[in-house]
Write a protein that holds these residues in place. Structure first.
Motif, PDB file in Angstrom:
ATOM      1  N   ALA A 109     -48.492  -3.866 -89.366  1.00 67.34           N
ATOM      2  CA  ALA A 109     -47.109  -3.400 -89.546  1.00 67.34           C
ATOM      3  C   ALA A 109     -46.520  -2.943 -88.212  1.00 67.34           C
ATOM      4  N   GLY A 110     -47.355  -2.373 -87.361  1.00 68.57           N
ATOM      5  CA  GLY A 110     -46.886  -1.943 -86.034  1.00 68.57           C
ATOM      6  C   GLY A 110     -46.419  -3.137 -85.217  1.00 68.57           C
ATOM      7  N   PHE A 111     -47.208  -4.210 -85.266  1.00 61.44           N
ATOM      8  CA  PHE A 111     -46.880  -5.446 -84.540  1.00 61.44           C
ATOM      9  C   PHE A 111     -45.622  -6.080 -85.128  1.00 61.44           C
ATOM     10  N   LEU A 112     -45.589  -6.108 -86.457  1.00 58.43           N
ATOM     11  CA  LEU A 112     -44.429  -6.665 -87.159  1.00 58.43           C
ATOM     12  C   LEU A 112     -43.153  -5.910 -86.770  1.00 58.43           C
ATOM     13  N   ALA A 113     -43.220  -4.581 -86.810  1.00 56.50           N
ATOM     14  CA  ALA A 113     -42.039  -3.771 -86.491  1.00 56.50           C
ATOM     15  C   ALA A 113     -41.629  -3.955 -85.034  1.00 56.50           C
ATOM     16  N   ALA A 114     -42.620  -4.119 -84.158  1.00 53.18           N
ATOM     17  CA  ALA A 114     -42.303  -4.232 -82.723  1.00 53.18           C
ATOM     18  C   ALA A 114     -41.579  -5.528 -82.389  1.00 53.18           C
ATOM     19  N   THR A 115     -41.753  -6.549 -83.229  1.00 52.51           N
ATOM     20  CA  THR A 115     -41.140  -7.836 -82.894  1.00 52.51           C
ATOM     21  C   THR A 115     -40.020  -8.243 -83.857  1.00 52.51           C
ATOM     22  N   TYR A 116     -39.943  -7.619 -85.019  1.00 50.41           N
ATOM     23  CA  TYR A 116     -38.918  -8.022 -85.985  1.00 50.41           C
ATOM     24  C   TYR A 116     -37.530  -7.667 -85.439  1.00 50.41           C
ATOM     25  N   ASN A 117     -36.670  -8.650 -85.355  1.00 46.60           N
ATOM     26  CA  ASN A 117     -35.341  -8.451 -84.748  1.00 46.60           C
ATOM     27  C   ASN A 117     -35.437  -7.759 -83.388  1.00 46.60           C
ATOM     28  N   ARG A 118     -36.454  -8.112 -82.645  1.00 44.57           N
ATOM     29  CA  ARG A 118     -36.767  -7.544 -81.316  1.00 44.57           C
ATOM     30  C   ARG A 118     -37.136  -6.063 -81.365  1.00 44.57           C
ATOM     31  N   GLY A 119     -37.489  -5.598 -82.530  1.00 47.67           N
ATOM     32  CA  GLY A 119     -38.019  -4.232 -82.623  1.00 47.67           C
ATOM     33  C   GLY A 119     -37.237  -3.316 -83.529  1.00 47.67           C
ATOM     34  N   VAL A 120     -37.908  -2.815 -84.568  1.00 51.75           N
ATOM     35  CA  VAL A 120     -37.302  -1.785 -85.429  1.00 51.75           C
ATOM     36  C   VAL A 120     -38.278  -0.601 -85.449  1.00 51.75           C
ATOM     37  N   PRO A 121     -37.781   0.607 -85.757  1.00 47.60           N
ATOM     38  CA  PRO A 121     -38.694   1.760 -85.772  1.00 47.60           C
ATOM     39  C   PRO A 121     -39.743   1.658 -86.878  1.00 47.60           C
ATOM     40  N   VAL A 122     -40.878   2.310 -86.643  1.00 46.13           N
ATOM     41  CA  VAL A 122     -41.932   2.326 -87.667  1.00 46.13           C
ATOM     42  C   VAL A 122     -42.557   3.719 -87.711  1.00 46.13           C
ATOM     43  N   ILE A 123     -42.865   4.187 -88.905  1.00 42.50           N
ATOM     44  CA  ILE A 123     -43.688   5.400 -89.021  1.00 42.50           C
ATOM     45  C   ILE A 123     -44.982   5.018 -89.735  1.00 42.50           C
ATOM     46  N   TYR A 124     -46.058   5.714 -89.374  1.00 34.07           N
ATOM     47  CA  TYR A 124     -47.358   5.398 -89.966  1.00 34.07           C
ATOM     48  C   TYR A 124     -47.779   6.493 -90.935  1.00 34.07           C
ATOM     49  N   ILE A 125     -48.296   6.046 -92.066  1.00 37.65           N
ATOM     50  CA  ILE A 125     -48.938   6.967 -93.007  1.00 37.65           C
ATOM     51  C   ILE A 125     -50.351   6.421 -93.232  1.00 37.65           C
ATOM     52  N   PRO A 126     -51.284   6.802 -92.355  1.00 39.01           N
ATOM     53  CA  PRO A 126     -52.632   6.250 -92.471  1.00 39.01           C
ATOM     54  C   PRO A 126     -53.350   6.794 -93.703  1.00 39.01           C
ATOM     55  N   THR A 127     -54.077   5.928 -94.390  1.00 38.33           N
ATOM     56  CA  THR A 127     -54.731   6.347 -95.633  1.00 38.33           C
ATOM     57  C   THR A 127     -56.254   6.232 -95.583  1.00 38.33           C
ATOM     58  N   THR A 128     -56.805   5.765 -94.444  1.00 29.47           N
ATOM     59  CA  THR A 128     -58.276   5.772 -94.287  1.00 29.47           C
ATOM     60  C   THR A 128     -58.623   6.751 -93.171  1.00 29.47           C
ATOM     61  N   LEU A 129     -59.881   7.194 -93.191  1.00 28.89           N
ATOM     62  CA  LEU A 129     -60.323   8.102 -92.126  1.00 28.89           C
ATOM     63  C   LEU A 129     -60.253   7.396 -90.776  1.00 28.89           C
ATOM     64  N   LEU A 130     -60.644   6.116 -90.765  1.00 28.68           N
ATOM     65  CA  LEU A 130     -60.634   5.377 -89.505  1.00 28.68           C
ATOM     66  C   LEU A 130     -59.222   5.278 -88.928  1.00 28.68           C
ATOM     67  N   ALA A 131     -58.253   5.031 -89.794  1.00 26.30           N
ATOM     68  CA  ALA A 131     -56.875   4.918 -89.307  1.00 26.30           C
ATOM     69  C   ALA A 131     -56.370   6.283 -88.832  1.00 26.30           C
ATOM     70  N   MET A 132     -56.821   7.369 -89.471  1.00 26.72           N
ATOM     71  CA  MET A 132     -56.359   8.697 -89.042  1.00 26.72           C
ATOM     72  C   MET A 132     -56.911   9.065 -87.667  1.00 26.72           C
ATOM     73  N   VAL A 133     -58.212   8.838 -87.466  1.00 28.50           N
ATOM     74  CA  VAL A 133     -58.807   9.302 -86.209  1.00 28.50           C
ATOM     75  C   VAL A 133     -58.611   8.322 -85.067  1.00 28.50           C
ATOM     76  N   ASP A 134     -58.234   7.093 -85.389  1.00 26.90           N
ATOM     77  CA  ASP A 134     -58.228   6.095 -84.326  1.00 26.90           C
ATOM     78  C   ASP A 134     -57.076   5.082 -84.410  1.00 26.90           C
ATOM     79  N   ALA A 135     -57.095   4.212 -85.442  1.00 25.31           N
ATOM     80  CA  ALA A 135     -56.209   3.043 -85.420  1.00 25.31           C
ATOM     81  C   ALA A 135     -54.718   3.384 -85.348  1.00 25.31           C
TER      82      ALA A 135
END
Ligand SMILES: NC(=O)c1ccc[n+]([C@@H]2O[C@H](COP(=O)([O-])OP(=O)(O)OC[C@H]3O[C@@H](n4cnc5c(N)ncnc54)[C@H](O)[C@@H]3O)[C@@H](O)[C@H]2O)c1
Ligand SMILES: [Zn+2]
Length: 368
Positions: A109-135
């Motif tokens: 989703a980060g990649f998608l947001a960065a390139t869609y219409n040359r970039g739209v804002p994105v917020i993250y709501i990580p739901t795994t431990l790995l995504a919270m501490v790292d990704a």
């Protein structure tokens, strides 16, 4: 609620807590980003949380798009499918994306947001431990190809990250273990105290879901891991100075395992095996003491990481996988070596060759 400021070029904040999703003022948060919202998630997370989140955000009626859960979906093809769906729904530049899911959702989703219409804002709501501490932290977004992990993507920071550890209540134990692998990695490259703290807590908690047994401890552990990653990322946001490469400890071999398994071995699982082998090579090369290597080996086993994999038996296949690793150059393979628990060797990455690899694999086969 813990707030961690990430002072990169376009700074943002991470909000971390238990049950914060229900207490955040979503109206004011949403108003500050856009008029229209699109949630990007995967099938598993959607089944569990779609209804609840759509109720919570009913005032904004976000469009909800899903893709099939799992690493195999982190591809250019999935990104293209989502782009088509966004265009069909008439989503344009006034939209903000909300990534709700694990590392796969955040990266894609980060990649998608960065390139869609040359970039739209994105917020993250990580739901795994790995995504919270790292990704979710650090601004690396992207997808895999069949030949190489994370090889297509961009650096792009989210507007904010909201981490609610209550999501972890539904996360299977093996996925918690994947997050633990990255927490362990952070401690090994930068923070011996976090390494000791982890083992001390584990010794005192023998229950199956020990990571979730004390919310305060878990919040502090996640926050500490984020701080370690943050320290590295703010010094080298786009991996130009080299420091950021240290986050790749355990990942040279880890990524090779993932790729050779056709992405059926989970990222954290592969990284734990990578930590084991890369620590041993650090010892073989004379950088890491035997005592420290033994401590790491014991910790991996004590924390119940599965160190056996069938994907490290074919030297040529592994060599091919290493050659497409992002740290490799035309002339040599490179990896991060450990100097001690909590410190990496100078210059961030150093070369290794086929003789090192052969020695490592021979030892690996005999060690288990
Ligand atoms: N960008 C970075 O800096 C960075 C850093 C580390 C890892 N990564 C990437 O992160 C990915 C791995 O992330 P991951 O381990 O979160 O994998 P993932 O996103 O595939 O999630 C793992 C599984 O858990 C499910 N899930 C997610 N949240 C859940 C919940 N709350 N309850 C129940 N099930 C839930 C998912 O649907 C999925 O099946 C890899 O692609 C890796 O390359 C990126
Ligand atoms: Zn990783």
């Amino acid at each position: 609620m813990i707030k961690i400021h990430i002072n990169v070029d376009t700074p943002y904040d991470i909000y971390l807590g238990a049950g914060i999703l229900n207490t955040l003022n979503w109206t004011s948060i949403f108003q500050s980003y856009a008029k229209r919202f699109v949630v990007i998630s995967d099938t598993t997370v959607s089944t569990l949380y779609r209804e609840k989140l759509l109720n919570l955000w009913s005032e904004y009626s976000p469009l909800w798009l899903n893709f099939e859960a799992g690493e195999a979906s982190k591809t250019r093809e999935t990104k293209a499918l989502l782009e088509d769906q966004l265009q069909e729904a008439g989503v344009n530049r006034d939209a903000c994306m909300i990534a709700v899911g694990g590392g796969v959702v955040c990266d894609l989703a980060g990649f998608l947001a960065a390139t869609y219409n040359r970039g739209v804002p994105v917020i993250y709501i990580p739901t795994t431990l790995l995504a919270m501490v790292d990704a979710s932290v650090g601004g690396k977004t992207g997808v895999n190809t069949s030949l190489s992990k994370n090889s297509i993507g961009v650096f792009s920071q989210p507007k904010a990250i909201y981490m609610d550890i209550d999501f972890l209540n539904t996360l299977p134990d093996n996925e918690l273990q994947n997050g633990l692998a990255e927490i362990l990695k952070h401690s090994l490259i930068r923070d011996v105290k976090q390494f000791e703290r982890l083992l001390k807590f584990r010794k005192a908690h023998s229950e199956e879901s020990w990571l979730l047994s004390d919310k305060m401890w878990l919040l502090e552990t996640i926050a500490e891991s984020i701080r370690i990653k943050k320290e590295v990322v703010v010094c080298d946001e786009k991996e130009t100075g080299g420091l950021r490469q240290i986050l790749n400890f355990g990942h040279t071999i880890g990524h090779a395992i993932e790729q050779l398994s056709g992405y059926t071995v989970a990222h954290g699982e592969a990284v734990a095996i990578g930590i084991y082998l890369e620590s041993y090579l650090s010892y073989c090369r004379g950088y890491l003491s035997w005592e420290n290597f033994s401590k790491i080996e014991k910790a991996l086993k004590f924390l119940k990481f599965q160190l056996n994999t069938p994907y490290l038996s074919d030297l040529n296949a592994i060599s091919n996988a290493l050659s497409v690793d992002k740290k490799s150059t035309a002339k040599e393979w490179r990896m991060v070596f450990l100097k001690s628990i909590g410190t990496v060797c100078d210059n961030y990455v150093r070369a290794f060759d086929k003789a090192d690899l052969e020695k490592l694999l021979t030892w690996y086969r005999e060690s288990l």
